[in-house]
Write an enzyme that holds these catalytic residues in place. Structure first.
Site, PDB file in Angstrom:
ATOM      1  N   GLY A  84      78.943  33.614  28.113  1.00 40.05           N
ATOM      2  CA  GLY A  84      80.344  33.759  28.343  1.00 40.05           C
ATOM      3  C   GLY A  84      80.944  33.085  27.158  1.00 40.05           C
ATOM      4  O   GLY A  84      82.373  33.734  26.914  1.00 40.05           O
ATOM      5  N   THR A 103      73.843  37.327  36.375  1.00 41.47           N
ATOM      6  CA  THR A 103      75.184  37.666  36.901  1.00 41.47           C
ATOM      7  C   THR A 103      75.130  39.223  37.570  1.00 41.47           C
ATOM      8  O   THR A 103      74.253  39.877  37.498  1.00 41.47           O
ATOM      9  CB  THR A 103      76.230  37.764  35.754  1.00 41.47           C
ATOM     10  OG1 THR A 103      76.093  36.434  35.535  1.00 41.47           O
ATOM     11  CG2 THR A 103      77.599  38.217  36.276  1.00 41.47           C
TER      12      THR A 103
HETATM   13  N1  ASP Z   1      78.602  35.428  31.784  1.00 44.08           N
HETATM   14  C1  ASP Z   1      78.287  34.539  32.705  1.00 44.08           C
HETATM   15  C2  ASP Z   1      78.858  33.182  32.400  1.00 44.08           C
HETATM   16  O1  ASP Z   1      78.758  32.925  31.062  1.00 44.08           O
HETATM   17  C3  ASP Z   1      76.730  34.266  32.709  1.00 44.08           C
HETATM   18  C4  ASP Z   1      76.026  35.627  32.856  1.00 44.08           C
HETATM   19  O2  ASP Z   1      76.468  36.750  32.601  1.00 44.08           O
HETATM   20  O3  ASP Z   1      74.460  35.559  32.882  1.00 44.08           O
HETATM   21  O4  ASP Z   1      79.000  32.476  32.929  1.00 44.08           O
END
Ligand code: ASP
Length: 304
Positions: free
Chosen positions: A226, A172
């Site tokens: 998440g 992300t």
């Molecule tokens: N937090 C993001 C999600 O759960 C993924 C990530 O940060 O890599 O969609």
């Protein structure tokens, strides 16, 4: 006048050595472009948007083009934005044909009376706003198609496992900035987790979970599992802790991470910036791609 600062991340996960150079390069470019905005006296919201757009365009990161595919073999992108000055927020989730979801999240914040638009409605809003649309295929890379193919027909892995050592990657993109006027802004953009259930959204598009900014204390963007982040309202929790600890962003990020582990057995990373422009980072994944620059630094710090 406040001294501007910018901190960004390109995901918290087990980044393999072979991808370190690409992350370093991508972070450097994104930081440089965002920093130019602040150096020229531009607002924090512009710096955050610019830095994240660069990462959305860079296939290295799980945001925009190059994002993970869901179980149906399609991209579904999420992004959120918050302006600590106006205390406005905007977010989009599960959009499929928007080239820069972070720009759309900002438009929701500034041009609509809503905070979160999803799916077809979000795309319709993008069209109305003249935000760049693209085809589904434009956002899909051969690398991710290959990854998706390799995951089909196998027992579905737990999402949590994506953030543990030697598991599937994520990456992300996020940014937090404070400008000369002392205004704070934060944003986060993601393709979510690999092979996710269609329609699944994580913390990234949820205000308070993936992104939070309040001029009173500072701002936060997160990356990680998440489902665990949502339950502890991660970003808002860290901003609150920052206010509690006399504005110390490092202490707040560390304590926030402890809460994540204790309450939801989570994995992830946090970037925090206080209103004075001090930076704090904490993560419990094997690596976190992050970079920052403040006015008192001669050159940026890029760490993976
Ligand atoms: N937090 C993001 C999600 O759960 C993924 C990530 O940060 O890599 O969609």
């Amino acid at each position: 006048m406040t001294k501007p600062s910018l901190v960004i991340h390109g995901g918290a996960w087990d980044i393999p050595q072979s991808l370190v150079a690409a992350h370093r390069k991508g972070l450097k470019t994104a930081l440089k472009e965002g920093w130019q905005v602040l150096l020229h006296g531009g607002p924090a919201v512009d710096a955050v948007e610019r830095a994240i757009i660069v990462m959305e365009d860079d296939e290295t990161f799980d945001a925009g083009r190059g994002s993970f595919l869901n179980a149906a073999g399609e991209v579904e992108l999420d992004a959120s934005f918050m302006d600590g000055k106006s205390f406005r927020a905007g977010a989009v989730a599960a959009v499929q044909t928007v080239r820069h979801p972070i720009t759309l999240a900002r438009r929701v914040m500034e041009e609509s009376e809503h905070v979160l638009l999803v799916g077809m409605g979000a795309t319709r809003f993008a069209r109305e706003q003249g935000v760049e649309l693209c085809s589904l295929d434009d956002l899909i890379t051969a690398r991710e198609l290959e990854r998706w193919r390799s995951l089909q027909g196998k027992p579905k892995a737990k999402t949590k496992d994506a953030f543990r050592k030697k598991r599937k990657p994520t990456g992300t993109a996020g940014a937090v900035a404070v400008d000369r006027e002392g205004n704070v802004a934060a944003g986060t953009s993601t393709g979510g987790t690999p092979n996710k259930y269609p329609g699944r959204i994580g913390d990234s598009p949820l205000i308070g979970c993936g992104t939070y900014a309040d001029n009173v204390a500072g701002g936060v963007s997160t990356s990680g599992w998440g489902e665990a982040m949502i339950k502890v309202v991660m970003a808002k929790t860290v901003v609150d802790l920052m206010a509690l600890h006399n504005g110390d962003p490092a202490k707040a990020a560390k304590e926030g991470l402890k809460i994540l582990v204790r309450k939801s057995d989570g994995f992830g990373g946090i970037i925090a910036l206080n209103k004075a422009g001090d930076v704090g980072v904490a993560f419990n994944t094997p690596r976190m791609a992050r970079a920052y620059i403040t006015s008192s630094m001669d050159s940026p710090l890029v760490q993976i």
